[in-house]
Enzyme design. Structure first.
Site, PDB file in Angstrom:
ATOM      1  CB  ILE A   1      -6.565 -10.722   5.921  1.00  0.00           C
ATOM      2  CG1 ILE A   1      -8.011 -10.250   6.090  1.00  0.00           C
ATOM      3  CG2 ILE A   1      -6.430 -12.197   6.286  1.00  0.00           C
ATOM      4  CD1 ILE A   1      -8.606 -10.431   7.471  1.00  0.00           C
TER       5      ILE A   1
ATOM      6  CD  GLU B   1      -8.011 -11.494  -8.519  1.00  0.00           C
ATOM      7  OE1 GLU B   1      -8.347 -11.777  -7.365  1.00  0.00           O
ATOM      8  OE2 GLU B   1      -7.147 -10.636  -8.782  1.00  0.00           O
TER       9      GLU B   1
ATOM     10  CG  HIS C   1       1.016 -19.395  11.705  1.00  0.00           C
ATOM     11  ND1 HIS C   1       2.354 -19.474  12.000  1.00  0.00           N
ATOM     12  CD2 HIS C   1       0.917 -18.608  10.601  1.00  0.00           C
ATOM     13  CE1 HIS C   1       3.039 -18.754  11.118  1.00  0.00           C
ATOM     14  NE2 HIS C   1       2.190 -18.220  10.251  1.00  0.00           N
TER      15      HIS C   1
HETATM   16  C1  LIG Z   1       5.578 -12.715   3.537  1.00  0.00           C
HETATM   17  C2  LIG Z   1       4.265 -13.286   4.021  1.00  0.00           C
HETATM   18  C3  LIG Z   1       4.239 -14.472   4.753  1.00  0.00           C
HETATM   19  C4  LIG Z   1       3.028 -14.986   5.230  1.00  0.00           C
HETATM   20  N1  LIG Z   1       3.020 -16.202   5.828  1.00  0.00           N
HETATM   21  C5  LIG Z   1       1.841 -16.727   6.264  1.00  0.00           C
HETATM   22  C6  LIG Z   1       1.808 -18.015   6.838  1.00  0.00           C
HETATM   23  O1  LIG Z   1       2.797 -18.724   6.865  1.00  0.00           O
HETATM   24  N2  LIG Z   1       0.636 -18.468   7.342  1.00  0.00           N
HETATM   25  C7  LIG Z   1      -0.489 -17.704   7.329  1.00  0.00           C
HETATM   26  O2  LIG Z   1      -1.506 -18.143   7.863  1.00  0.00           O
HETATM   27  N3  LIG Z   1      -0.504 -16.495   6.722  1.00  0.00           N
HETATM   28  C8  LIG Z   1       0.631 -16.001   6.177  1.00  0.00           C
HETATM   29  N4  LIG Z   1       0.648 -14.793   5.549  1.00  0.00           N
HETATM   30  C9  LIG Z   1      -0.601 -14.055   5.400  1.00  0.00           C
HETATM   31  C10 LIG Z   1      -1.439 -14.597   4.252  1.00  0.00           C
HETATM   32  O3  LIG Z   1      -0.649 -14.869   3.126  1.00  0.00           O
HETATM   33  C11 LIG Z   1      -2.505 -13.573   3.909  1.00  0.00           C
HETATM   34  O4  LIG Z   1      -3.168 -13.194   5.089  1.00  0.00           O
HETATM   35  C12 LIG Z   1      -3.517 -14.089   2.932  1.00  0.00           C
HETATM   36  O5  LIG Z   1      -2.908 -14.659   1.799  1.00  0.00           O
HETATM   37  C13 LIG Z   1      -4.435 -12.955   2.515  1.00  0.00           C
HETATM   38  O6  LIG Z   1      -5.374 -13.446   1.616  1.00  0.00           O
HETATM   39  P1  LIG Z   1      -6.441 -12.462   0.978  1.00  0.00           P
HETATM   40  O7  LIG Z   1      -7.401 -13.305   0.247  1.00  0.00           O
HETATM   41  O8  LIG Z   1      -6.970 -11.567   2.043  1.00  0.00           O
HETATM   42  O9  LIG Z   1      -5.593 -11.504   0.026  1.00  0.00           O
HETATM   43  P2  LIG Z   1      -4.914 -11.785  -1.399  1.00  0.00           P
HETATM   44  O10 LIG Z   1      -4.374 -13.124  -1.518  1.00  0.00           O
HETATM   45  O11 LIG Z   1      -3.963 -10.658  -1.627  1.00  0.00           O
HETATM   46  O12 LIG Z   1      -6.111 -11.656  -2.401  1.00  0.00           O
HETATM   47  C14 LIG Z   1      -6.700 -10.411  -2.713  1.00  0.00           C
HETATM   48  C15 LIG Z   1      -7.112 -10.451  -4.155  1.00  0.00           C
HETATM   49  O13 LIG Z   1      -7.890  -9.290  -4.441  1.00  0.00           O
HETATM   50  C16 LIG Z   1      -7.592  -8.878  -5.759  1.00  0.00           C
HETATM   51  N5  LIG Z   1      -7.972  -7.468  -5.860  1.00  0.00           N
HETATM   52  C17 LIG Z   1      -7.425  -6.418  -5.219  1.00  0.00           C
HETATM   53  N6  LIG Z   1      -8.057  -5.279  -5.567  1.00  0.00           N
HETATM   54  C18 LIG Z   1      -9.033  -5.620  -6.443  1.00  0.00           C
HETATM   55  C19 LIG Z   1      -9.998  -4.883  -7.164  1.00  0.00           C
HETATM   56  N7  LIG Z   1     -10.107  -3.553  -7.027  1.00  0.00           N
HETATM   57  N8  LIG Z   1     -10.823  -5.546  -8.009  1.00  0.00           N
HETATM   58  C20 LIG Z   1     -10.733  -6.904  -8.156  1.00  0.00           C
HETATM   59  N9  LIG Z   1      -9.801  -7.643  -7.502  1.00  0.00           N
HETATM   60  C21 LIG Z   1      -8.972  -7.017  -6.647  1.00  0.00           C
HETATM   61  C22 LIG Z   1      -6.092  -9.130  -5.867  1.00  0.00           C
HETATM   62  O14 LIG Z   1      -5.682  -9.206  -7.215  1.00  0.00           O
HETATM   63  C23 LIG Z   1      -5.947 -10.435  -5.123  1.00  0.00           C
HETATM   64  O15 LIG Z   1      -6.044 -11.546  -5.989  1.00  0.00           O
HETATM   65  C24 LIG Z   1       1.834 -14.268   5.020  1.00  0.00           C
HETATM   66  C25 LIG Z   1       1.861 -13.093   4.248  1.00  0.00           C
HETATM   67  C26 LIG Z   1       3.062 -12.633   3.728  1.00  0.00           C
HETATM   68  C27 LIG Z   1       3.078 -11.442   2.842  1.00  0.00           C
END
Ligand SMILES: Cc1cc2nc3c(=O)[nH]c(=O)nc-3n(C[C@H](O)[C@H](O)[C@H](O)COP(=O)(O)OP(=O)(O)OC[C@H]3O[C@@H](n4cnc5c(N)ncnc54)[C@H](O)[C@@H]3O)c2cc1C
Length: 488
Positions: A340, A32, A50
């Site tokens: 995602i 991370e 949802h």
């Molecule tokens: C405004 C908004 C509202 C939303 N509302 C909802 C909702 O109500 N309900 C719902 O189901 N979904 C919702 N979503 C979608 C949901 O929040 C996301 O789909 C979800 O949080 C994505 O999770 P993730 O683990 O894919 O990404 P992230 O949470 O972004 O995690 C990715 C991680 O990877 C790390 N990273 C990136 N590059 C590197 C690298 N090169 N090396 C090491 N680490 C790295 C980052 O630091 C981060 O911690 C919403 C999104 C937004 C923006």
């Protein structure tokens, strides 16, 4: 040699880590780049579980949304995460909206969403007396809910760590190469550069997943970061609506919602604006005015003087309207969890199940542990009854000292957050684990005391303690003698 390297510790990376930690004889390492887990999109979103009527039938988004919604109900219990199945309404303001509501209802049925109905204006007003009366009807989804989004990630990661997974924070993946039967992953840390060898890679890098994929394969998706801004209001406004109230969705998203949060506040937002910089979480007066004006159509009784925070989150919005979950043409040992966007939070536990079976099919030995610990529990002092409070104070007097007065968070809870499986090392890390600083004054009073406690418990120096991200150090050094009195 590492067995699985998971890049990113948002809800997707955390869900995969927890799911994988059920199996023995595997070395699993989460990489991370940030100072804490769940510090990207997973901490800044609407926090809605949802129901699943929104995604197109037959898509991965539809499948994972409905399955994830059902899984979260159990996960929230097992992991002791603030969650409430309060249902959602998509309200219609005119006949055109009513057609959308009917279409969403049909879609929901096709997607297998349970407890879905179309209700008339009178029923909407009965359920939600505070929303504007000039509505035509609504789609009512009883399976929708609200959850603390960052705790969904933190709790899963804590369980994963409890079961042997390693998390390396401030470790950014800057390159990956496929070397026969394994990968070489280059990481940048505060100590320099290192190369790690791993048999499998899971790309859960959120808004940076395209870049991470490109190290190994030409991405079949393109991410255009899309920002959403919010109002978070004090708990005095939290009961204005009982359910999640959506307006009819548009091409750019599910629109501006008004909803109670899992912690009892009121959340209003988001808008949807493309941004060039995926790390840009600034808020603007112009977009917040848009949020306020749009939400006024749903409810004009919101008192924005009770606003305690504005924030923004960035969607990993792809040019393809679908989640990318799967291997790349070059190898079946590199798995993308990309694109995602919403409903990614809801879908994440279901995505993780499929990702782990993909790795199993590609040769990762999945032998179940006999001693897997699937639960986690934390003490929330304010939720205990009087006898419970008394008992815990007798056992540990630190639970008798309230540090955050807005939220009634005790020293005992802060110390527990610091010594948790992935202990908090920042002031906001403490906030996200036990709510200190989440209240009306937003840490104005308790932050210095939280900082002191982190120093005492970890041996870190005050100047080393950050509010949140790298560079957000709160203190820069001792005031020189003689300059320590305010000059008048
Ligand atoms: C405004 C908004 C509202 C939303 N509302 C909802 C909702 O109500 N309900 C719902 O189901 N979904 C919702 N979503 C979608 C949901 O929040 C996301 O789909 C979800 O949080 C994505 O999770 P993730 O683990 O894919 O990404 P992230 O949470 O972004 O995690 C990715 C991680 O990877 C790390 N990273 C990136 N590059 C590197 C690298 N090169 N090396 C090491 N680490 C790295 C980052 O630091 C981060 O911690 C919403 C999104 C937004 C923006």
């Amino acid at each position: 040699m590492i067995d699985v390297a998971i890049i990113g510790t948002g809800v997707c990376g955390a869900a995969v880590a927890r799911e994988l930690s059920k199996y023995r004889d595997l070395q699993i390492v989460c990489l991370e780049k940030d100072t804490d887990v769940a510090n990207g999109t997973s901490k800044a979103n609407s926090g809605i579980v949802h129901a699943g009527y929104d995604p197109k039938p037959g898509t991965l988004m539809a499948k994972y949304n409905v399955k994830g919604n059902a899984m979260i109900r159990q996960l929230a219990k097992d992991l002791d995460i603030p969650y409430r199945q309060n249902g959602s309404l998509v309200v219609a303001f005119d006949d055109e909206d009513m057609k959308t509501v009917q279409a969403l209802y049909q879609r929901g049925l096709e997607n297998g969403v349970p407890d879905l109905s179309v209700i008339d204006a009178q029923e909407v007003r009965r359920l939600e007396p505070n929303i504007n009366p000039d509505i035509k009807g609504a789609l009512y989804a009883k399976s929708a809910g609200v959850i603390s989004p960052w705790e969904l990630a933190i709790a899963q990661m804590e369980v994963a760590v409890q079961n042997g997974v390693e998390v390396r924070l401030e470790t950014e993946v800057t390159g990956i190469s496929l070397c026969g039967d394994h990968f070489e992953v280059t990481v940048k840390t505060n100590q320099g550069t290192e190369v790690l060898e791993t048999k499998f890679v899971v790309n859960a890098a959120g808004v940076h997943s395209e870049e991470v994929c490109s190290y190994i394969s030409k991405p079949n998706f393109h991410i255009v970061p899309n920002k959403g801004q919010y109002y978070l209001l004090d708990k005095t406004q939290g009961a204005l609506v009982e359910r999640v109230i959506f307006q009819c969705p548009s091409k750019v998203g599910k629109g501006v919602l008004v909803s109670p949060t899992a912690h009892g506040n009121l959340i209003v937002g988001p808008d949807a604006v493309d941004v060039n910089n995926a790390e840009d979480v600034s808020t603007t007066a112009q977009q917040l005015a848009f949020v306020r004006n749009t939400a006024a159509r749903t409810c004009d009784k919101i008192n924005y003087r009770e606003s305690i925070r504005n924030f923004a989150g960035v969607r990993a919005q792809g040019t393809v309207d679908e989640f990318i979950v799967g291997t790349v043409p070059e190898t079946d040992r590199f798995i993308n969890i990309a694109n995602i966007k919403s409903p990614g939070l809801t879908s994440s536990p279901a995505i993780a199940v499929d990702v782990v079976s993909m790795m199993g099919e590609a040769g990762l030995p999945l032998k179940e542990k006999d001693d897997y610990v699937k639960t986690r529990q934390i003490v929330r002092f304010r939720e205990l009854d009087e006898a419970g409070k008394q008992r815990i104070i007798e056992k540990d007097p630190r639970y008798g000292r309230v540090i955050c007065r807005c939220e009634t968070i005790t020293e005992g809870e802060i110390v527990a957050a610091i010594h948790a499986p992935i202990g908090a090392r920042t002031v906001d890390g403490v906030k996200r684990r036990c709510n200190a600083g989440m209240g009306r004054c937003q840490g104005g009073f308790c932050s210095p005391r939280v900082l002191d406690i982190i120093c005492r418990e970890t041996g870190l120096k005050p100047e080393e303690i950050r509010k949140d991200k790298a560079g957000s150090n709160i203190l820069i050094g001792q005031t020189p003698k003689g300059q320590d009195k305010a000059s008048v």
